[in-house]
Design a protein around this motif. Structure first.
Motif, PDB file in Angstrom:
ATOM      1  N   PHE A 131       1.061  -0.990  -0.381  1.00 21.48           N
ATOM      2  CA  PHE A 131       0.102  -0.138   0.309  1.00 21.48           C
ATOM      3  C   PHE A 131       1.119   1.459  -0.369  1.00 21.48           C
ATOM      4  CE2 PHE A 131      -2.533   2.472   2.524  1.00 21.48           C
ATOM      5  CZ  PHE A 131      -3.139   3.693   1.754  1.00 21.48           C
ATOM      6  N   GLY A 132       1.779   0.894   0.710  1.00 23.51           N
ATOM      7  CA  GLY A 132       2.847   2.958   1.264  1.00 23.51           C
ATOM      8  C   GLY A 132       3.760   2.503  -0.256  1.00 23.51           C
ATOM      9  N   ARG A 133       4.089   1.983  -0.721  1.00 22.87           N
ATOM     10  CA  ARG A 133       4.125   2.075  -2.016  1.00 22.87           C
ATOM     11  C   ARG A 133       3.649   2.192  -3.243  1.00 22.87           C
ATOM     12  NH1 ARG A 133       6.983  -2.983  -0.577  1.00 22.87           N
ATOM     13  NH2 ARG A 133       6.006  -4.255  -1.617  1.00 22.87           N
ATOM     14  N   GLY A 134       1.921   1.544  -2.718  1.00 26.72           N
ATOM     15  CA  GLY A 134       1.890   2.437  -4.401  1.00 26.72           C
ATOM     16  C   GLY A 134       0.889   3.548  -4.182  1.00 26.72           C
ATOM     17  N   LEU A 135       0.608   4.203  -3.035  1.00 26.98           N
ATOM     18  CA  LEU A 135       0.640   5.592  -2.882  1.00 26.98           C
ATOM     19  C   LEU A 135       1.477   5.973  -3.302  1.00 26.98           C
ATOM     20  CD1 LEU A 135      -1.972   6.972  -1.993  1.00 26.98           C
ATOM     21  CD2 LEU A 135      -0.650   7.299   0.785  1.00 26.98           C
ATOM     22  N   ALA A 136       2.877   5.760  -2.896  1.00 26.53           N
ATOM     23  CA  ALA A 136       4.027   6.669  -3.590  1.00 26.53           C
ATOM     24  C   ALA A 136       3.768   6.813  -5.113  1.00 26.53           C
ATOM     25  CB  ALA A 136       5.032   6.455  -2.991  1.00 26.53           C
ATOM     26  N   GLN A 137       3.672   5.579  -5.324  1.00 26.76           N
ATOM     27  CA  GLN A 137       3.442   5.446  -7.119  1.00 26.76           C
ATOM     28  C   GLN A 137       2.348   6.452  -7.970  1.00 26.76           C
ATOM     29  OE1 GLN A 137       3.892   1.579  -7.107  1.00 26.76           O
ATOM     30  NE2 GLN A 137       6.037   1.637  -7.916  1.00 26.76           N
ATOM     31  N   LEU A 138       1.336   6.707  -6.884  1.00 32.11           N
ATOM     32  CA  LEU A 138      -0.264   6.859  -7.234  1.00 32.11           C
ATOM     33  C   LEU A 138       0.765   8.917  -7.281  1.00 32.11           C
ATOM     34  CD1 LEU A 138      -2.827   7.463  -7.768  1.00 32.11           C
ATOM     35  CD2 LEU A 138      -2.653   7.296  -5.495  1.00 32.11           C
ATOM     36  N   HIS A 139       0.922   8.825  -6.250  1.00 29.15           N
ATOM     37  CA  HIS A 139       1.137  10.811  -6.140  1.00 29.15           C
ATOM     38  C   HIS A 139       2.191  10.964  -7.610  1.00 29.15           C
ATOM     39  CE1 HIS A 139       0.198  10.227  -1.587  1.00 29.15           C
ATOM     40  NE2 HIS A 139      -0.839  10.442  -2.470  1.00 29.15           N
ATOM     41  N   LEU A 140       3.237  10.070  -7.683  1.00 26.99           N
ATOM     42  CA  LEU A 140       4.092  10.170  -8.876  1.00 26.99           C
ATOM     43  C   LEU A 140       3.560  10.194 -10.036  1.00 26.99           C
ATOM     44  CD1 LEU A 140       7.517   8.137  -7.778  1.00 26.99           C
ATOM     45  CD2 LEU A 140       7.352  10.723  -7.788  1.00 26.99           C
ATOM     46  N   ALA A 141       2.406  10.429 -10.211  1.00 25.31           N
ATOM     47  CA  ALA A 141       1.630   9.761 -11.026  1.00 25.31           C
ATOM     48  C   ALA A 141       1.304  11.199 -12.075  1.00 25.31           C
ATOM     49  CB  ALA A 141       0.250   9.099 -10.960  1.00 25.31           C
ATOM     50  N   GLY A 142       1.078  12.405 -11.013  1.00 24.74           N
ATOM     51  CA  GLY A 142       1.086  13.248 -10.978  1.00 24.74           C
ATOM     52  C   GLY A 142      -0.311  14.089 -11.518  1.00 24.74           C
ATOM     53  N   ALA A 143      -0.242  15.208 -12.137  1.00 24.54           N
ATOM     54  CA  ALA A 143      -1.582  15.842 -11.748  1.00 24.54           C
ATOM     55  C   ALA A 143      -1.343  16.958 -12.785  1.00 24.54           C
ATOM     56  CB  ALA A 143      -2.516  16.493 -10.779  1.00 24.54           C
ATOM     57  N   PRO A 144      -2.121  17.389 -13.697  1.00 27.05           N
ATOM     58  CA  PRO A 144      -1.437  18.742 -14.129  1.00 27.05           C
ATOM     59  C   PRO A 144      -1.531  19.791 -13.505  1.00 27.05           C
ATOM     60  CG  PRO A 144      -4.115  17.627 -15.208  1.00 27.05           C
ATOM     61  CD  PRO A 144      -3.235  16.876 -14.131  1.00 27.05           C
ATOM     62  N   ALA A 145      -2.183  20.486 -12.617  1.00 26.58           N
ATOM     63  CA  ALA A 145      -1.881  21.568 -12.378  1.00 26.58           C
ATOM     64  C   ALA A 145      -2.495  21.540 -10.414  1.00 26.58           C
ATOM     65  CB  ALA A 145      -2.410  22.568 -12.644  1.00 26.58           C
ATOM     66  N   PHE A 146      -2.232  22.195  -9.785  1.00 20.33           N
ATOM     67  CA  PHE A 146      -2.462  22.208  -8.574  1.00 20.33           C
ATOM     68  C   PHE A 146      -4.010  22.645  -8.416  1.00 20.33           C
ATOM     69  CE2 PHE A 146       1.399  22.960  -7.505  1.00 20.33           C
ATOM     70  CZ  PHE A 146       1.983  21.983  -6.694  1.00 20.33           C
ATOM     71  N   GLY A 147      -5.037  22.124  -8.094  1.00 19.56           N
ATOM     72  CA  GLY A 147      -6.492  22.130  -8.543  1.00 19.56           C
ATOM     73  C   GLY A 147      -7.484  21.794  -8.787  1.00 19.56           C
ATOM     74  N   ALA A 148      -5.999  20.640 -10.211  1.00 22.20           N
ATOM     75  CA  ALA A 148      -6.704  20.172 -11.410  1.00 22.20           C
ATOM     76  C   ALA A 148      -7.889  18.915 -10.715  1.00 22.20           C
ATOM     77  CB  ALA A 148      -6.499  19.506 -12.440  1.00 22.20           C
ATOM     78  N   ALA A 149      -9.046  19.214 -11.180  1.00 21.31           N
ATOM     79  CA  ALA A 149      -9.833  17.780 -11.076  1.00 21.31           C
ATOM     80  C   ALA A 149      -9.956  16.656 -12.847  1.00 21.31           C
ATOM     81  CB  ALA A 149     -11.541  18.208 -12.259  1.00 21.31           C
ATOM     82  N   PRO A 150      -9.838  15.543 -11.928  1.00 22.82           N
ATOM     83  CA  PRO A 150     -10.106  13.878 -12.615  1.00 22.82           C
ATOM     84  C   PRO A 150     -10.187  14.505 -14.545  1.00 22.82           C
ATOM     85  CG  PRO A 150     -11.052  13.078 -10.408  1.00 22.82           C
ATOM     86  CD  PRO A 150     -10.739  15.015 -10.521  1.00 22.82           C
ATOM     87  N   PRO A 151      -9.835  13.800 -15.113  1.00 21.35           N
ATOM     88  CA  PRO A 151     -10.256  14.117 -17.086  1.00 21.35           C
ATOM     89  C   PRO A 151     -11.453  14.168 -17.189  1.00 21.35           C
ATOM     90  CG  PRO A 151      -7.902  13.369 -16.516  1.00 21.35           C
ATOM     91  CD  PRO A 151      -8.508  13.028 -14.920  1.00 21.35           C
ATOM     92  N   ASP A 152     -12.465  14.907 -17.197  1.00 24.20           N
ATOM     93  CA  ASP A 152     -14.058  15.053 -17.462  1.00 24.20           C
ATOM     94  C   ASP A 152     -14.422  15.359 -16.292  1.00 24.20           C
ATOM     95  OD1 ASP A 152     -13.547  14.672 -20.361  1.00 24.20           O
ATOM     96  OD2 ASP A 152     -13.147  12.719 -20.451  1.00 24.20           O
ATOM     97  N   GLY A 153     -13.230  15.326 -15.281  1.00 25.07           N
ATOM     98  CA  GLY A 153     -14.224  15.582 -13.727  1.00 25.07           C
ATOM     99  C   GLY A 153     -14.976  16.892 -13.759  1.00 25.07           C
ATOM    100  N   PRO A 154     -16.039  17.287 -13.063  1.00 28.78           N
ATOM    101  CA  PRO A 154     -16.767  18.302 -12.689  1.00 28.78           C
ATOM    102  C   PRO A 154     -15.792  19.169 -11.314  1.00 28.78           C
ATOM    103  CG  PRO A 154     -18.086  16.818 -11.346  1.00 28.78           C
ATOM    104  CD  PRO A 154     -16.870  16.002 -12.417  1.00 28.78           C
ATOM    105  N   ALA A 155     -15.929  20.191 -12.106  1.00 26.27           N
ATOM    106  CA  ALA A 155     -14.954  21.705 -11.026  1.00 26.27           C
ATOM    107  C   ALA A 155     -15.820  21.719  -9.624  1.00 26.27           C
ATOM    108  CB  ALA A 155     -14.333  22.839 -11.122  1.00 26.27           C
ATOM    109  N   ASP A 156     -16.568  21.430  -9.233  1.00 18.88           N
ATOM    110  CA  ASP A 156     -18.113  21.220  -8.696  1.00 18.88           C
ATOM    111  C   ASP A 156     -17.701  19.868  -7.674  1.00 18.88           C
ATOM    112  OD1 ASP A 156     -18.686  24.260  -8.550  1.00 18.88           O
ATOM    113  OD2 ASP A 156     -19.774  24.008  -9.850  1.00 18.88           O
TER     114      ASP A 156
END
Length: 274
Positions: A94-119
């Motif tokens: 779990f610890g290793r997987g969570l680290a790898q999930l975080h490393l997968a990154g995001a386009p920006a701080f505050g970015a929603a998931p692709p096609d996800g709503p801002a609200d």
């Protein structure tokens, strides 16, 4: 409501739903005519269904932590794979997987998931996601101020934190967060693995996910964090920044439940400035 869950699940999956067992709130374990089990969740807010569905898909995409598959969704119903509960065993995975999930990154701080709503939503509280250039701006404007303004808490201590965020937290790239990572959303399955459920995903600072794990407890937390740090070492002083990152979930709980969470939020704000 169980009849509504049966009807919605049958319609969305295309397979007759034969029985429904309420797990809590508007969440049901539903058995299908083909013997399969699924979980059906009803949200009163349309954006909440889409936000959770897209969050699940986004954190599943790297393939590093198990996540229930989204079977189908409508305006008010979400149907996902059912995972049999078990006992916590593989904390390191779990610890290793969570680290790898975080490393997968995001386009920006505050970015929603692709096609996800801002609200979006975190539990029963609204949560807004809007991409911004920096984490301090994101955390101040989208994770502290909106929630403080919905309480009777004094603004001054939180304003002081917001004014110093640039100095308090080392700069890092946006991480792909679960977003609501308390222990109840870490579902240990019969194979001993931790599955991630009920996400409120967005681009943020990875220490926020880790601080939430520490706020509400997690089985074998030291082992989880140790394995995490082997994959993605944390910047010096991360332990002292835990109260700062716990401000967000504490403020959400203050909005939803009041009580002692307000004093905890104030204590966390003061601790963040020490």
């Amino acid at each position: 409501m169980s009849s509504a869950a049966l009807e919605a699940t049958s319609e969305l999956t295309g397979v007759e739903a034969t029985s429904a067992h309420r797990l809590g709130g508007s969440v049901y374990e539903v058995e299908l005519a083909d013997g399969d089990l699924v979980v059906a969740k009803r949200h009163s807010q349309v954006s909440a269904v889409l936000a959770e569905a897209k969050s699940l898909e986004w954190i599943a995409e790297p393939g590093v932590v198990p996540v229930p598959a989204v079977r189908a969704h409508s305006e008010h119903w979400l149907v996902i794979e059912q995972i049999e509960p078990g006992q916590p065993v593989d904390a390191e995975a779990f610890g290793r997987g969570l680290a790898q999930l975080h490393l997968a990154g995001a386009p920006a701080f505050g970015a929603a998931p692709p096609d996800g709503p801002a609200d979006a939503w975190i539990g029963l509280a609204p949560m807004f996601n809007q991409p911004v250039p920096s984490w301090p701006e994101f955390y101040a404007t989208q994770r502290i101020e909106p929630y403080v303004r919905r309480t009777t808490l004094p603004w001054a201590p939180f304003e002081a934190v917001c004014s110093r965020l640039v100095d308090l937290v080392p700069e890092e790239p946006p991480a792909r967060l679960h977003g609501d990572l308390w222990s109840g959303n870490v579902h240990w399955a019969t194979d001993g693995r931790a599955w991630l459920i009920d996400p409120a995903s967005h681009g943020g600072h990875r220490e926020t996910d880790l601080a939430m794990l520490q706020l509400f407890g997690c089985p074998m937390l030291d082992r989880v964090l140790g394995a995490y740090r082997e994959v993605y070492p944390l910047a010096p002083g991360w332990r002292s920044r835990v109260p700062l990152h716990q401000l967000f979930p504490l403020l959400v709980h203050t909005v939803l439940f009041g009580g002692g969470y307000a004093s905890q939020a104030l204590s966390a704000a003061r601790a963040a400035l020490r």
